[in-house]
Design a protein around this motif. Structure first.
Motif, PDB file in Angstrom:
ATOM      1  N   PRO A 187      -3.101  12.930   9.723  1.00  0.00           N
ATOM      2  CA  PRO A 187      -3.386  11.590   9.179  1.00  0.00           C
ATOM      3  C   PRO A 187      -4.731  10.998   9.632  1.00  0.00           C
ATOM      4  O   PRO A 187      -5.490  10.515   8.780  1.00  0.00           O
ATOM      5  CB  PRO A 187      -2.193  10.755   9.649  1.00  0.00           C
ATOM      6  N   PRO A 188      -5.106  11.072  10.935  1.00  0.00           N
ATOM      7  CA  PRO A 188      -6.436  10.554  11.295  1.00  0.00           C
ATOM      8  C   PRO A 188      -7.570  11.335  10.621  1.00  0.00           C
ATOM      9  O   PRO A 188      -8.572  10.744  10.220  1.00  0.00           O
ATOM     10  CB  PRO A 188      -6.497  10.728  12.816  1.00  0.00           C
ATOM     11  N   ALA A 189      -7.405  12.653  10.495  1.00  0.00           N
ATOM     12  CA  ALA A 189      -8.453  13.442   9.838  1.00  0.00           C
ATOM     13  C   ALA A 189      -8.590  13.020   8.377  1.00  0.00           C
ATOM     14  O   ALA A 189      -9.695  12.948   7.840  1.00  0.00           O
ATOM     15  CB  ALA A 189      -8.122  14.931   9.942  1.00  0.00           C
ATOM     16  N   THR A 190      -7.458  12.728   7.733  1.00  0.00           N
ATOM     17  CA  THR A 190      -7.483  12.248   6.347  1.00  0.00           C
ATOM     18  C   THR A 190      -8.114  10.860   6.291  1.00  0.00           C
ATOM     19  O   THR A 190      -8.950  10.567   5.431  1.00  0.00           O
ATOM     20  CB  THR A 190      -6.059  12.208   5.768  1.00  0.00           C
ATOM     21  N   ALA A 191      -7.713  10.005   7.236  1.00  0.00           N
ATOM     22  CA  ALA A 191      -8.238   8.632   7.278  1.00  0.00           C
ATOM     23  C   ALA A 191      -9.750   8.630   7.399  1.00  0.00           C
ATOM     24  O   ALA A 191     -10.427   7.770   6.845  1.00  0.00           O
ATOM     25  CB  ALA A 191      -7.613   7.876   8.446  1.00  0.00           C
ATOM     26  N   ASN A 192     -10.279   9.625   8.118  1.00  0.00           N
ATOM     27  CA  ASN A 192     -11.709   9.687   8.376  1.00  0.00           C
ATOM     28  C   ASN A 192     -12.542   9.800   7.098  1.00  0.00           C
ATOM     29  O   ASN A 192     -13.726   9.502   7.092  1.00  0.00           O
ATOM     30  CB  ASN A 192     -12.005  10.875   9.295  1.00  0.00           C
ATOM     31  N   SER A 202       0.636   8.263   7.266  1.00  0.00           N
ATOM     32  CA  SER A 202       1.849   8.800   7.890  1.00  0.00           C
ATOM     33  C   SER A 202       3.099   8.275   7.200  1.00  0.00           C
ATOM     34  O   SER A 202       4.059   9.018   6.988  1.00  0.00           O
ATOM     35  CB  SER A 202       1.922   8.406   9.367  1.00  0.00           C
ATOM     36  N   LEU A 203       3.087   6.986   6.847  1.00  0.00           N
ATOM     37  CA  LEU A 203       4.243   6.382   6.178  1.00  0.00           C
ATOM     38  C   LEU A 203       4.545   7.117   4.875  1.00  0.00           C
ATOM     39  O   LEU A 203       5.677   7.535   4.623  1.00  0.00           O
ATOM     40  CB  LEU A 203       3.974   4.903   5.883  1.00  0.00           C
ATOM     41  N   ILE A 204       3.498   7.272   4.050  1.00  0.00           N
ATOM     42  CA  ILE A 204       3.694   7.947   2.762  1.00  0.00           C
ATOM     43  C   ILE A 204       4.181   9.380   2.992  1.00  0.00           C
ATOM     44  O   ILE A 204       5.160   9.836   2.396  1.00  0.00           O
ATOM     45  CB  ILE A 204       2.371   7.964   1.960  1.00  0.00           C
ATOM     46  N   GLY A 205       3.498  10.095   3.906  1.00  0.00           N
ATOM     47  CA  GLY A 205       3.829  11.495   4.166  1.00  0.00           C
ATOM     48  C   GLY A 205       5.251  11.674   4.662  1.00  0.00           C
ATOM     49  O   GLY A 205       5.981  12.564   4.202  1.00  0.00           O
ATOM     50  N   THR A 206       5.673  10.817   5.616  1.00  0.00           N
ATOM     51  CA  THR A 206       7.021  10.983   6.155  1.00  0.00           C
ATOM     52  C   THR A 206       8.078  10.581   5.124  1.00  0.00           C
ATOM     53  O   THR A 206       9.123  11.233   5.018  1.00  0.00           O
ATOM     54  CB  THR A 206       7.214  10.174   7.458  1.00  0.00           C
ATOM     55  N   PHE A 207       7.823   9.516   4.341  1.00  0.00           N
ATOM     56  CA  PHE A 207       8.783   9.117   3.297  1.00  0.00           C
ATOM     57  C   PHE A 207       8.989  10.241   2.281  1.00  0.00           C
ATOM     58  O   PHE A 207      10.114  10.656   2.001  1.00  0.00           O
ATOM     59  CB  PHE A 207       8.287   7.865   2.547  1.00  0.00           C
ATOM     60  N   VAL A 208       7.866  10.707   1.749  1.00  0.00           N
ATOM     61  CA  VAL A 208       7.950  11.734   0.710  1.00  0.00           C
ATOM     62  C   VAL A 208       8.575  13.008   1.279  1.00  0.00           C
ATOM     63  O   VAL A 208       9.455  13.622   0.652  1.00  0.00           O
ATOM     64  CB  VAL A 208       6.549  12.024   0.108  1.00  0.00           C
ATOM     65  N   VAL A 266      -0.666  17.839   4.366  1.00  0.00           N
ATOM     66  CA  VAL A 266      -1.786  18.715   4.039  1.00  0.00           C
ATOM     67  C   VAL A 266      -2.223  18.511   2.589  1.00  0.00           C
ATOM     68  O   VAL A 266      -3.424  18.499   2.291  1.00  0.00           O
ATOM     69  CB  VAL A 266      -1.438  20.194   4.311  1.00  0.00           C
ATOM     70  N   VAL A 267      -1.244  18.306   1.688  1.00  0.00           N
ATOM     71  CA  VAL A 267      -1.594  18.039   0.287  1.00  0.00           C
ATOM     72  C   VAL A 267      -2.418  16.754   0.204  1.00  0.00           C
ATOM     73  O   VAL A 267      -3.443  16.685  -0.484  1.00  0.00           O
ATOM     74  CB  VAL A 267      -0.322  17.933  -0.587  1.00  0.00           C
ATOM     75  N   MET A 268      -1.990  15.705   0.960  1.00  0.00           N
ATOM     76  CA  MET A 268      -2.744  14.443   0.951  1.00  0.00           C
ATOM     77  C   MET A 268      -4.150  14.642   1.507  1.00  0.00           C
ATOM     78  O   MET A 268      -5.123  14.071   1.002  1.00  0.00           O
ATOM     79  CB  MET A 268      -2.005  13.386   1.771  1.00  0.00           C
ATOM     80  N   PHE A 269      -4.261  15.470   2.550  1.00  0.00           N
ATOM     81  CA  PHE A 269      -5.574  15.743   3.142  1.00  0.00           C
ATOM     82  C   PHE A 269      -6.486  16.402   2.111  1.00  0.00           C
ATOM     83  O   PHE A 269      -7.637  15.999   1.931  1.00  0.00           O
ATOM     84  CB  PHE A 269      -5.411  16.652   4.371  1.00  0.00           C
ATOM     85  N   ALA A 270      -5.938  17.391   1.402  1.00  0.00           N
ATOM     86  CA  ALA A 270      -6.734  18.106   0.399  1.00  0.00           C
ATOM     87  C   ALA A 270      -7.172  17.155  -0.716  1.00  0.00           C
ATOM     88  O   ALA A 270      -8.326  17.185  -1.157  1.00  0.00           O
ATOM     89  CB  ALA A 270      -5.930  19.273  -0.170  1.00  0.00           C
ATOM     90  N   LEU A 271      -6.251  16.286  -1.159  1.00  0.00           N
ATOM     91  CA  LEU A 271      -6.599  15.325  -2.210  1.00  0.00           C
ATOM     92  C   LEU A 271      -7.709  14.388  -1.730  1.00  0.00           C
ATOM     93  O   LEU A 271      -8.665  14.112  -2.458  1.00  0.00           O
ATOM     94  CB  LEU A 271      -5.365  14.503  -2.602  1.00  0.00           C
ATOM     95  N   ALA A 272      -7.572  13.898  -0.490  1.00  0.00           N
ATOM     96  CA  ALA A 272      -8.583  12.974   0.048  1.00  0.00           C
ATOM     97  C   ALA A 272      -9.942  13.656   0.115  1.00  0.00           C
ATOM     98  O   ALA A 272     -10.967  13.069  -0.213  1.00  0.00           O
ATOM     99  CB  ALA A 272      -8.165  12.493   1.431  1.00  0.00           C
ATOM    100  N   LYS A 273      -9.936  14.908   0.530  1.00  0.00           N
ATOM    101  CA  LYS A 273     -11.182  15.671   0.623  1.00  0.00           C
ATOM    102  C   LYS A 273     -11.814  15.795  -0.768  1.00  0.00           C
ATOM    103  O   LYS A 273     -13.018  15.607  -0.938  1.00  0.00           O
ATOM    104  CB  LYS A 273     -10.871  17.060   1.199  1.00  0.00           C
TER     105      LYS A 273
END
Lengths: 256, 285
Positions: B208-213, B230-236, B257-264
């Motif tokens: 999550p921090p790496a994605t936030a960055n 983290s909220l979205i990731g843990t809920f889903v 990891v999917v969220m990280f890839a999308l953010a990237k």
């Protein structure tokens, strides 16, 4: 002249390895000391001792009392030791210079932010205030750290190789600025560029396992050798050795 | 969707799991941003795995495993710090030693314990659906402490983390602050084990921090974005794990990891678009 701090016969090092032996020096207000010496000679250890980051194995360092609200040290570290990916803005870096045990709570006051803005204006980084440090060039980063070192009005400004990674223009500005600041505070500056600093500093400390304090800004190759400080001041063609003259900007080889 | 809501209202364990994901997200967002900013991801991995030693010993003596893990986590964190400060051992080597030593102790004691250890898999791989009320209370207490500390001492924490050597020259108690934060990091790690498990925990604090960055360049922004991510990731992840009946920890990590890839992807595309428009402007000028 008031004394700011006194280093009395101090030895220091890491683990069982002694890096500095029997070092003594007195620092007065308005001093401008250039610290030179070969790599591995203990320049960084000397700064760590002064700043209280390293405790002496032997001897003592005495700080003379400050007036109310004064800060002893303003410190400009080598920027190569800084994590440039750290999520922090230029303005926050400058304000972090005000951190002290007394100011531990809450957020920054308006007056502090104003002071930070004034310093950033002076150093030419005000337009970068809200940028993160990862977006800055080496010179801009140095300017930012200089603001941080100055914001608490220190009595002693300690600079560790401020002329690495900076452009010539800023280097000259920096030295002129230091000359101005020297009217209000003592300055200790480590530099590998012996030739340049000797035209700005008032005295020279040669650090190589021990410390020889040379109370003038003119130093010859022979003197350096006698201090056990094997440094080349400046090389000019095939001239066997060179001496710095009492000039501000120009350096001429000794016509010997 | 409606049936899930109904089931949540009906089943206590689902409500507990939801609360756990909220509370863990807050702790992981705050502590994870600290860990990531100070580049201590590997250290936190070492602490996580070393804590298994405490779990094993607690099993053997019939004590609460979370308490055993907490003691081991804090001791190993301080041990690594002390070893690294003395400079006789490199920090990454010290981490590697304690990482393996903790796991080894844990395995030996679990092996020595008579009978089968039924919850052992939950500690290794996590099981958010088995979170108890006492787990939730401990997580809540941790969150309250973390929020209070980061609220009151935000600037000192930020400045000391950024440049501890400079802070030391300003006579700030750097070591005290660092030890307190390390202890809290150990506590956050141990209390999150139940949700994702030891093996996957490092990702809860680092992805999550790496994605936030990608979206923010400030420490405060990183904390807030990390909590949201983290909220979205843990809920889903939780929903997926419940619906498809897969381990919750693994499901949550895959979502992260999917969220990280999308953010990237998003940050890469916006950068390309910005460069193109700037180039076009230059051409027109």
């Amino acid at each position: 002249m008031n004394k700011i701090l006194e280093v009395n016969n101090v030895s220091a090092g890491y683990g069982s390895e002694v890096v500095l032996k029997n070092v003594s020096i007195e620092v007065f207000e308005n001093d401008f000391i250039g610290v030179i010496g070969p790599n591995g000679g203990g320049k960084t250890t000397f700064l760590k001792l002064l700043l209280g980051q390293l405790q002496p194995m032997q001897g003592a360092i005495h700080h003379f009392p400050l007036n109310e609200g004064e800060t002893l040290f303003g410190y400009l570290p080598q920027t190569s030791n800084i994590d440039k990916k750290f999520p922090i803005t230029v303005q926050d870096v400058v304000l972090s210079g005000l951190l002290s045990p007394k100011r531990f709570f809450g957020s920054h006051t308006k007056a502090n932010k104003h002071k930070a803005a004034e310093l950033m204006q002076m150093a030419g980084v005000l337009h970068l205030a809200s940028k993160s440090i990862g977006e800055l060039s080496g010179g801009q980063l140095q300017r930012t750290f200089l603001c941080r070192a100055l914001i608490a009005d220190p009595r002693l400004l300690v600079l560790d190789e401020p002329n690495t990674f900076v452009d010539n223009k800023f280097e000259k500005e920096l030295y002129e600025l230091l000359k101005e600041l020297n009217k209000q505070m003592a300055i200790i500056m480590v530099s590998h560029d012996v030739g340049t600093i000797t035209s700005y500093v008032k005295t020279i400390a040669c650090v190589n396992r021990s410390l020889h304090y040379h109370k003038s800004n003119k130093i010859s190759q022979q003197q350096l050798a006698s201090y056990d400080c094997p440094l080349q001041i400046i090389t000019h063609g095939k001239v066997p050795h060179t001496v710095l003259l009492d000039h501000k900007e120009t350096l001429t080889p000794n016509p010997k | 969707m409606f049936t899930i809501l109904q089931e949540i209202l009906e089943y206590q364990f689902l409500q507990n799991a939801l609360w756990a994901s909220v509370l863990v997200s807050v702790a992981a967002g705050i502590v994870g941003s600290y860990i990531t900013s100070r580049r201590m991801v590997f250290l936190s991995g070492g602490i996580t795995h070393a804590s298994f030693g405490g779990i094993g010993i607690a099993y053997y003596f019939g004590i609460n495993p979370v308490m055993g893990a907490l003691v081991f986590a804090i001791l190993s964190a301080f041990g690594i710090e002390a070893l690294a400060n003395r400079k006789t051992v490199r920090e990454d080597s010290a981490i590697g030693i304690l990482w393996a030593f903790g796991m080894a102790i844990g395995i030996i004691f679990v092996f020595l314990t008579p009978g089968y250890a039924p919850n052992l898999m939950n500690f290794l791989f996590g099981s958010i659906l088995t979170v108890t009320q006492s787990d939730l209370l401990m997580l809540l207490a941790l969150d309250v402490i973390l929020i209070a500390l980061f609220w009151l001492f935000f600037n000192p924490i930020l400045f000391i983390s950024f440049d501890p050597e400079f802070a030391q020259t300003q006579k700030v108690p750097v070591k005290v602050v660092q030890y307190i934060l390390t202890a809290l990091m150990a506590a956050a790690i141990v209390l999150s084990i139940r949700v994702v498990g030891i093996i996957l925990l490092i990702s809860l604090f680092s992805i999550p921090p790496a994605t936030a960055n990608f979206f923010t360049k400030t420490f405060k922004g990183m904390i807030l974005w990390s909590i949201a991510i983290s909220l979205i990731g843990t809920f889903v992840g939780l929903l997926a794990s419940y619906r498809v009946n897969i381990p919750s920890g693994a499901a949550i990590i895959v979502v992260f990891v999917v969220m990280f890839a999308l953010a990237k992807l998003v940050s890469y595309t916006t950068m390309r678009v910005r460069i193109r428009t700037e180039n076009n402007k230059l051409h027109q000028a």
